[in-house]
Design a protein around this motif. Structure first.
Motif, short mmCIF file in Angstrom:
data_model
loop_
_atom_site.label_atom_id
_atom_site.label_comp_id
_atom_site.label_asym_id
_atom_site.label_seq_id
_atom_site.Cartn_x
_atom_site.Cartn_y
_atom_site.Cartn_z
N SER A 45 0.83 -1.20 0.00
CA SER A 45 0.00 0.00 0.00
C SER A 45 0.87 1.26 0.00
CB SER A 45 -0.95 0.01 1.20
OG SER A 45 -0.22 0.07 2.42
N SER A 57 -1.87 4.71 2.52
CA SER A 57 -3.30 4.62 2.84
C SER A 57 -4.14 5.67 2.13
CB SER A 57 -3.54 4.71 4.36
OG SER A 57 -2.89 3.65 5.02
N GLU A 84 -5.22 -3.15 2.95
CA GLU A 84 -5.36 -2.26 4.11
C GLU A 84 -6.49 -2.69 5.03
OE1 GLU A 84 -4.48 1.87 3.28
OE2 GLU A 84 -4.13 1.37 1.18
N ASP A 85 -7.42 -1.79 5.33
CA ASP A 85 -8.47 -2.10 6.30
C ASP A 85 -9.71 -2.71 5.64
OD1 ASP A 85 -9.32 0.17 4.93
OD2 ASP A 85 -10.34 1.03 6.67
N TYR A 87 -11.10 -1.31 3.15
CA TYR A 87 -11.75 -0.14 2.55
C TYR A 87 -13.16 0.08 3.07
CZ TYR A 87 -7.60 -0.32 -0.25
OH TYR A 87 -6.29 -0.35 -0.62
N THR A 114 -7.36 -2.15 11.43
CA THR A 114 -7.26 -0.71 11.63
C THR A 114 -8.57 -0.01 11.27
OG1 THR A 114 -6.31 -0.55 9.42
CG2 THR A 114 -4.78 -0.58 11.26
N THR A 115 -8.71 1.23 11.76
CA THR A 115 -9.96 1.98 11.58
C THR A 115 -9.81 3.21 10.70
OG1 THR A 115 -9.53 3.43 13.46
CG2 THR A 115 -10.67 1.35 13.93
N ARG A 116 -8.59 3.67 10.45
CA ARG A 116 -8.31 4.95 9.77
C ARG A 116 -8.68 6.15 10.64
NH1 ARG A 116 -7.88 4.67 3.57
NH2 ARG A 116 -7.69 2.45 3.17
N ASP A 117 -8.92 5.92 11.91
CA ASP A 117 -9.22 7.00 12.86
C ASP A 117 -8.03 7.14 13.81
OD1 ASP A 117 -10.11 8.75 14.79
OD2 ASP A 117 -11.80 7.52 15.44
N PRO A 121 -7.26 3.95 16.59
CA PRO A 121 -6.78 3.35 15.35
C PRO A 121 -7.10 1.87 15.14
CG PRO A 121 -4.96 3.63 16.89
CD PRO A 121 -6.14 4.30 17.50
N HIS A 157 0.63 0.88 15.78
CA HIS A 157 -0.21 2.02 16.15
C HIS A 157 -0.11 2.36 17.64
CE1 HIS A 157 -2.21 2.53 12.25
NE2 HIS A 157 -2.06 1.23 12.14
#
Length: 271
Positions: A45, A57, A84-85, A87, A114-117, A121, A157
């Motif tokens: 990625s 990401s 990744e997560d 999507y 992962t959460t992208r937050d 995370p 993370h």
């Protein structure tokens, strides 16, 4: 090689011992890596995003899959994608991503917890397991082998909790994941603990322990079945380019004498 044959070959690799899984970031890097004789390739990625001038990401699912298809087109090797997560936050998002990966001809993919937050995370435990369960169901519905690798991202993370990481990986294995992966494990003891916890499922390690890299044979002795490189090869390409660029801008044109010949690289590409 058909998509089914690539998938069958990739699944078999996970039963045959420890192998290196280099990560290509575009069609050209895939051709260069394939010429060296690996048994399979993965995408990255980070490397893919950098190809587009973006941060890790930052690619969409469509862009990541287009990148994977470009890599598939340049080799007959099995290819697994870093997706990744999945999507999206929901189990159905992950399932849809796996279905799209299968349709693209990939032999496998990874799905992270992962959460992208940045504030939170990592998905809560039950949500993370539900996402992998849905991804596994989608993989099984493809009607051919597909290596679904479940990733526990704590150590990337700021959550260096080995117990929770093992709890997640064990649950992912019980949910049907084919391969388990916790990037950035601190040392060989942690790697051995993960291997023991999810046995007989295969474990992927990112390059090696953070305490110090070791030869592939040492990871194999620890029970690791697959070693991927993430964005390391992409960084290895960009790093010398930056160094050389600085030297050239300072006037050191003779430094160019050390770069590979045009014919060497060009000869590995398609006409």
């Amino acid at each position: 090689m058909t998509a089914n044959q690539r998938a069958e070959a990739f699944a078999a690799l996970h039963r045959a011992g420890c192998f290196l899984l280099p990560n290509a970031w575009d069609a050209g890097s895939a051709r260069l890596l394939a010429s060296l004789g690996p048994v399979a390739l993965a995408t990255t990625s980070a490397g893919a995003a950098w190809t587009f001038g973006r941060r890790d990401s930052a690619l969409s699912k469509a862009e990541a899959l287009a990148n994977a298809r470009a890599i598939l087109a340049e080799t007959t090797l099995p290819v697994s994608a870093d997706l990744e997560d999945g999507y999206g936050p929901s189990p159905e998002d992950c399932a849809a991503t796996v279905r799209a990966a299968g349709a693209a001809g990939l032999a496998g993919c990874t799905i992270e917890d992962t959460t992208r937050d940045p504030a939170a995370p990592i998905h809560d435990f039950e949500a993370a397991v539900g996402r992998i369960r849905a991804a596994v169901a989608a993989a099984r519905a493809l009607g051919r082998p597909f290596v679904l690798t479940a990733r526990a991202e704590n150590f990337l993370h700021g959550r260096p909790d080995l117990d929770d990481t093992i709890r997640r990986l064990t649950a992912f294995a019980e949910a049907g994941a084919d391969c388990l992966y916790a990037p950035a494990l601190p040392d060989l003891d942690a790697i051995r603990a993960v291997v023991a916890a999810v046995a007989p499922k295969p474990v992927n390690v990112l390059i090696g322990p953070r305490a110090g890299l070791v030869p592939l044979a040492v990871l194999a002795e620890a029970g690791v079945r697959r070693v991927s490189l993430g964005g390391a090869l992409a960084r290895a390409a960009y790093g010398p380019m930056l160094d050389l660029g600085r030297a050239l801008l300072d006037g050191d044109l003779p430094r160019l004498a050390a770069v590979p010949a045009h014919g060497l690289v060009n000869g590995l590409m398609r006409s």
